[in-house]
Enzyme design. Structure first.
Site, PDB file in Angstrom:
ATOM      1  N   CYS A 110       8.039   8.482   0.429  1.00  0.00           N
ATOM      2  CA  CYS A 110       8.124   7.537  -0.699  1.00  0.00           C
ATOM      3  C   CYS A 110       6.734   7.273  -1.285  1.00  0.00           C
ATOM      4  O   CYS A 110       5.822   6.867  -0.565  1.00  0.00           O
ATOM      5  CB  CYS A 110       8.750   6.228  -0.225  1.00  0.00           C
ATOM      6  SG  CYS A 110       8.828   4.970  -1.507  1.00  0.00           S
ATOM      7  N   THR A 135       5.195   3.719  -0.704  1.00  0.00           N
ATOM      8  CA  THR A 135       5.034   3.316   0.693  1.00  0.00           C
ATOM      9  C   THR A 135       3.847   4.073   1.270  1.00  0.00           C
ATOM     10  O   THR A 135       3.707   5.264   1.037  1.00  0.00           O
ATOM     11  CB  THR A 135       6.309   3.661   1.501  1.00  0.00           C
ATOM     12  OG1 THR A 135       7.420   2.974   0.926  1.00  0.00           O
ATOM     13  CG2 THR A 135       6.170   3.271   2.960  1.00  0.00           C
ATOM     14  N   GLY A 150       6.605   6.634   4.737  1.00  0.00           N
ATOM     15  CA  GLY A 150       5.294   6.721   4.100  1.00  0.00           C
ATOM     16  C   GLY A 150       4.939   8.129   3.648  1.00  0.00           C
ATOM     17  O   GLY A 150       4.205   8.313   2.682  1.00  0.00           O
ATOM     18  N   THR A 183       8.052  -1.105  -1.520  1.00  0.00           N
ATOM     19  CA  THR A 183       7.568  -1.101  -0.142  1.00  0.00           C
ATOM     20  C   THR A 183       8.641  -0.557   0.777  1.00  0.00           C
ATOM     21  O   THR A 183       9.706  -0.153   0.316  1.00  0.00           O
ATOM     22  CB  THR A 183       7.199  -2.546   0.279  1.00  0.00           C
ATOM     23  OG1 THR A 183       6.434  -2.494   1.455  1.00  0.00           O
ATOM     24  CG2 THR A 183       8.428  -3.397   0.497  1.00  0.00           C
TER      25      THR A 183
END
EC number: 3.4.25.2
Length: 174
Positions: free
Chosen positions: A160, A163, A157, A2
């Site tokens: 990754c 994410t 986001g 995350t």
């Protein structure tokens, strides 16, 4: 994993996280809430790592906050001690980012409690991307803490694979 990001600026501290939960290389959920308020809404916290482990740690941390009348650093140190020394807790795999009006801390299962020099926290798989973005925005713009967290999470986001762009954000004003 995350991405969790925390920024402190101009009387505001903000923690934000994405919503992706993965199992191996499969996305299981896209709208998980990995950031929450604790201790009568006076503390905000986010987690990176195993979801069930993080919920256990949130509960333990809230108990420590109650034991220490909301003193963030004392509660964090006590949680880290228990996490490091208790045989069952040692198996929990997560990192916590916690903040109140006085401090921003990272708590690890190794017994570490770290207060970053610049009150910028970024943990999880997208942490390095979010940290780079947040640092650049802190140093080169007048954006508020919330805007910096939102933009940093969006950038992480985009880069990754663990994410996503769903965001949960909590803010304290002091």
């Amino acid at each position: 994993m995350t991405t969790i990001v925390s920024v402190r600026r101009n009387g505001h501290v903000v923690i934000g996280g994405d919503g992706q939960v993965t199992l191996g290389n499969t996305v299981m959920k896209g709208n998980a809430k990995k950031v929450r308020r604790l201790y009568n809404n006076k503390v905000i916290a986010g987690f990176a790592g195993g979801t069930a482990d993080a919920f256990t740690l949130f509960e333990l941390f809230e108990r420590k906050l109650e034991m220490h009348q909301g003193h963030l650093t004392k509660a964090a140190v006590e949680l880290a001690k228990d996490w490091r020394t208790d045989r069952m807790l040692r198996k929990l795999e997560a990192l916590l980012a916690v903040a109140d009006e006085t401090a921003s801390l990272i708590i690890t299962g190794n017994g570490d409690v770290v207060q970053p020099e610049d009150d910028l926290i970024a943990i999880g798989s997208g942490g390095p991307y979010a940290q780079s973005a947040a640092r650049a925005l802190l140093e080169n713009t007048e954006l508020g803490a919330r805007d910096i967290v939102e933009k940093s999470l969006s950038i992480a986001g985009d880069i990754c694979i663990y994410t996503n762009r769903f965001q949960t954000i909590e803010e304290l004003t002091y």
